[in-house]
Motif scaffolding. Structure first.
Motif, mmCIF file in Angstrom:
data_model
loop_
_atom_site.group_PDB
_atom_site.id
_atom_site.type_symbol
_atom_site.label_atom_id
_atom_site.label_comp_id
_atom_site.label_asym_id
_atom_site.label_seq_id
_atom_site.Cartn_x
_atom_site.Cartn_y
_atom_site.Cartn_z
ATOM 1 N N GLU A 261 19.760 -38.176 -35.718
ATOM 2 C CA GLU A 261 20.880 -37.363 -36.194
ATOM 3 C C GLU A 261 20.422 -35.993 -36.660
ATOM 4 O O GLU A 261 21.072 -34.984 -36.359
ATOM 5 C CB GLU A 261 21.623 -38.098 -37.309
ATOM 6 N N THR A 262 19.317 -35.913 -37.380
ATOM 7 C CA THR A 262 18.857 -34.599 -37.852
ATOM 8 C C THR A 262 18.386 -33.732 -36.699
ATOM 9 O O THR A 262 18.623 -32.522 -36.682
ATOM 10 C CB THR A 262 17.723 -34.754 -38.874
ATOM 11 N N GLU A 263 17.713 -34.348 -35.709
ATOM 12 C CA GLU A 263 17.194 -33.577 -34.590
ATOM 13 C C GLU A 263 18.292 -33.192 -33.618
ATOM 14 O O GLU A 263 18.323 -32.066 -33.116
ATOM 15 C CB GLU A 263 16.112 -34.390 -33.855
ATOM 16 N N MET A 264 19.207 -34.130 -33.337
ATOM 17 C CA MET A 264 20.232 -33.895 -32.316
ATOM 18 C C MET A 264 21.519 -33.286 -32.880
ATOM 19 O O MET A 264 22.160 -32.466 -32.236
ATOM 20 C CB MET A 264 20.567 -35.208 -31.595
ATOM 21 N N PHE A 265 21.915 -33.697 -34.089
ATOM 22 C CA PHE A 265 23.153 -33.193 -34.672
ATOM 23 C C PHE A 265 22.922 -31.970 -35.561
ATOM 24 O O PHE A 265 23.838 -31.179 -35.775
ATOM 25 C CB PHE A 265 23.849 -34.272 -35.505
ATOM 26 N N GLY A 266 21.695 -31.840 -36.088
ATOM 27 C CA GLY A 266 21.396 -30.733 -36.985
ATOM 28 C C GLY A 266 21.749 -31.061 -38.434
ATOM 29 O O GLY A 266 22.328 -32.114 -38.742
ATOM 30 N N ILE A 267 21.397 -30.152 -39.328
ATOM 31 C CA ILE A 267 21.662 -30.308 -40.760
ATOM 32 C C ILE A 267 22.537 -29.143 -41.206
ATOM 33 O O ILE A 267 22.215 -27.979 -40.954
ATOM 34 C CB ILE A 267 20.348 -30.331 -41.573
ATOM 35 N N ALA A 268 23.626 -29.467 -41.837
ATOM 36 C CA ALA A 268 24.580 -28.436 -42.261
ATOM 37 C C ALA A 268 23.892 -27.388 -43.133
ATOM 38 O O ALA A 268 23.229 -27.705 -44.113
ATOM 39 C CB ALA A 268 25.729 -29.090 -43.033
ATOM 40 N N GLY A 269 24.055 -26.112 -42.733
ATOM 41 C CA GLY A 269 23.495 -25.006 -43.501
ATOM 42 C C GLY A 269 22.012 -24.792 -43.314
ATOM 43 O O GLY A 269 21.448 -23.851 -43.875
ATOM 44 N N GLN A 270 21.341 -25.648 -42.520
ATOM 45 C CA GLN A 270 19.891 -25.499 -42.368
ATOM 46 C C GLN A 270 19.466 -25.332 -40.909
ATOM 47 O O GLN A 270 18.789 -24.359 -40.577
ATOM 48 C CB GLN A 270 19.175 -26.732 -42.958
ATOM 49 N N LEU B 207 28.781 -34.366 -35.682
ATOM 50 C CA LEU B 207 28.881 -34.192 -37.134
ATOM 51 C C LEU B 207 27.484 -33.946 -37.693
ATOM 52 O O LEU B 207 26.682 -34.875 -37.829
ATOM 53 C CB LEU B 207 29.489 -35.426 -37.792
ATOM 54 N N PRO B 208 27.130 -32.674 -37.991
ATOM 55 C CA PRO B 208 25.812 -32.399 -38.566
ATOM 56 C C PRO B 208 25.611 -33.153 -39.873
ATOM 57 O O PRO B 208 26.576 -33.427 -40.613
ATOM 58 C CB PRO B 208 25.835 -30.878 -38.798
ATOM 59 N N VAL B 209 24.381 -33.502 -40.158
ATOM 60 C CA VAL B 209 24.060 -34.224 -41.393
ATOM 61 C C VAL B 209 24.463 -33.368 -42.587
ATOM 62 O O VAL B 209 24.095 -32.194 -42.680
ATOM 63 C CB VAL B 209 22.549 -34.547 -41.445
ATOM 64 N N GLY B 210 25.261 -33.944 -43.459
ATOM 65 C CA GLY B 210 25.706 -33.226 -44.649
ATOM 66 C C GLY B 210 26.950 -32.408 -44.454
ATOM 67 O O GLY B 210 27.446 -31.800 -45.408
ATOM 68 N N ALA B 211 27.492 -32.371 -43.256
ATOM 69 C CA ALA B 211 28.698 -31.574 -42.983
ATOM 70 C C ALA B 211 29.948 -32.400 -43.247
ATOM 71 O O ALA B 211 29.937 -33.630 -43.150
ATOM 72 C CB ALA B 211 28.696 -31.072 -41.536
ATOM 73 N N SER B 212 31.038 -31.735 -43.590
ATOM 74 C CA SER B 212 32.297 -32.433 -43.866
ATOM 75 C C SER B 212 33.207 -32.467 -42.649
ATOM 76 O O SER B 212 34.164 -33.235 -42.600
ATOM 77 C CB SER B 212 33.027 -31.756 -45.034
ATOM 78 N N SER B 213 32.934 -31.616 -41.652
ATOM 79 C CA SER B 213 33.770 -31.594 -40.458
ATOM 80 C C SER B 213 32.893 -31.508 -39.215
ATOM 81 O O SER B 213 31.796 -30.934 -39.235
ATOM 82 C CB SER B 213 34.739 -30.397 -40.499
ATOM 83 N N ALA B 214 33.404 -32.089 -38.142
ATOM 84 C CA ALA B 214 32.646 -32.139 -36.893
ATOM 85 C C ALA B 214 32.849 -30.862 -36.095
ATOM 86 O O ALA B 214 33.806 -30.116 -36.303
ATOM 87 C CB ALA B 214 33.081 -33.355 -36.074
#
Length: 446
Positions: free
Chosen positions: A213-222, A261-268
């Motif tokens: 999830e972190t590699e493929m979806f990303g991290i919100a704000g990072q 849905l990025p990790v830590g994000a509230s919306s997709a």
């Protein structure tokens, strides 16, 4: 705007007055007309400058219009419209069944005849334009070089790729290791429209459920995930049957919802992909064994392209070997080694478990041996087979060394696989294959 060139027609009628009447009518309508009195002359005319359509009488000496129809290659010849004062309904029906475009009885109504001929010419022009476009695409894409060969399976595969490239249909590519599955995936992508669209290849066997999830979806704000960067392009899922079960569930959700849905994000965020998958396994066996989710299979197998093994296309073997020998001779600036009878016998006797990839490597070894003034195809093939005779302790020592070296590179570059591959001096795909072969857990290293 380019002016459309006039339609061309070949008129065949032994009645001179009827022939001249047809010529006058067609030329008045803007057609380029050539008229002859015998159907036996048609073959030479088609070789020189084929018209858009042929209009022929039926009852003529030497060769009738129906005999002309049966002599034509309907895959390449222009459409044939038949005209006769002696025709009847059964003859018309049979002529249409045999491949005639249409049938007109004398006396003909000029506007109806012109309408039929125009439609026939338009259809033929469209088919010819499509054929020329496909040939041009093959040349531009290098499909004839990437998928070299003339066996029916390869010719059909090239055609399938061209037909599918312009669609967004999901494609599952099956075939043994070394048959060129990723090359086919790239060809589908490259011919599919925007050449600048991203192509994201994922070796599913190397995906970690812990870091997916972190590699493929990303991290919100990072960080932006890899899937977000690839949106609008092609997602290539290689070795899909080797994908961890937990990752399969996450991939399926993305493919169904078309959202990330990025990790830590509230919306997709929206993610649109053309999904192409590949496997060297039998997908039904993988589903039965519980290694591949059936609902995921249903999402990725709209169209299935099966790549033939090299042993099932032996008629292409010499063509491929000559191609690779010429390629590597050019790379190493050497003369192309000559193929002896013994060389050809060795190629034909081998079973090619590594398929085209193995043949390519064999040909490279043969060219390198020629640089030293010797070598043969049999010896080049044996070099692969001798690897199986290496003592286990040596193989294990090499594996331990590779495992340690790759682990350190992954840790040093904090999991950035492109950077790790560059540091090791190998390609990203080779690195992924070694990770799988060595049983490394990338997530545990970081």
């Amino acid at each position: 705007m380019e002016e459309r060139r006039p339609y061309s027609i070949l008129v065949i009628d032994d009645d001179k007055s009827m022939r001249l009447s047809l010529v006058d009518l067609l030329e008045a309508a803007g057609w380029q007309v050539e008229a002859i009195a015998r159907a036996t002359l048609v073959a030479a005319k088609l070789d020189d400058n084929p018209p858009d359509v042929i209009l022929s009488d039926i009852r003529m000496p030497g060769m009738t219009g129906l005999e002309l129809l049966s002599s034509l290659d309907h895959a390449s010849a222009p459409p044939l419209v038949l005209i006769s004062a002696h025709g009847d309904i059964p003859m018309a029906v049979q002529a249409m069944r045999d491949g005639a475009y249409s049938f007109v009885e004398k006396p003909y109504e000029p506007r109806r005849l012109l309408s039929i001929l125009t439609h026939a010419a338009e259809q033929n022009r469209m088919q010819q334009d499509n054929s020329r476009l496909k040939e041009r695409l093959i040349r531009l894409s290098g499909l004839d070089r990437i998928l070299l060969g003339q066996t029916a399976e390869i010719v059909s595969l090239r055609q399938d790729i061209l037909d599918l490239a312009g669609t967004r249909a999901t494609v599952l590519i099956t075939g043994e290791t070394g048959t060129g599955k990723e090359l086919v995936a790239h060809a589908l992508h490259d011919l599919g429209g925007d050449g600048q669209a991203p192509f994201l290849a994922l070796n599913c066997a190397a995906l970690s459920q812990d870091t997916f999830e972190t590699e493929m979806f990303g991290i919100a704000g990072q960080s932006e995930g890899r899937l977000a960067k690839a949106s609008g392009g092609t997602l290539f899922l290689d070795e899909i049957c080797s994908c961890p079960a937990a990752v399969q569930a996450k991939l399926l959700r993305v493919l169904e919802d078309k959202q990330i849905l990025p990790v830590g994000a509230s919306s997709a965020i929206k993610a649109e992909f053309r999904v192409i998958s590949a496997t060297s396994e039998d997908v039904q066996d993988a589903v039965s064994a519980g290694r591949l989710r059936q609902d995921l299979l249903f999402r990725i197998n709209t169209v299935v392209l099966g790549l033939p093994s090299l042993r099932h296309r032996r008629d292409d073997l010499m063509l491929l070997a000559r191609h690779f020998l010429e390629h590597y001779a050019h790379v190493y600036e050497l003369a192309v080694p000559k193929m002896s009878q013994d060389d050809m016998a060795a190629l034909l006797a081998h079973d090619w478990p590594g398929n085209v990839r193995e043949l390519r490597n064999v040909c490279e070894r043969r060219v390198l041996a020629a640089r030293r003034g010797g070598g043969s195809m049999a010896r080049a093939i044996a070099a692969d087979q001798q690897l199986d005779d290496v003592p286990g302790t040596l193989r294990e020592a090499v594996a331990v060394f590779e495992r340690e070296l790759i682990s350190k590179a992954i840790q040093a570059h904090e999991g950035r696989m492109d950077a790790a591959a560059e540091a090791l001096g190998i390609g990203r795909r080779t690195l992924n294959e070694k990770i799988v072969k060595l049983g490394l857990d990338k997530g545990a290293l970081l």
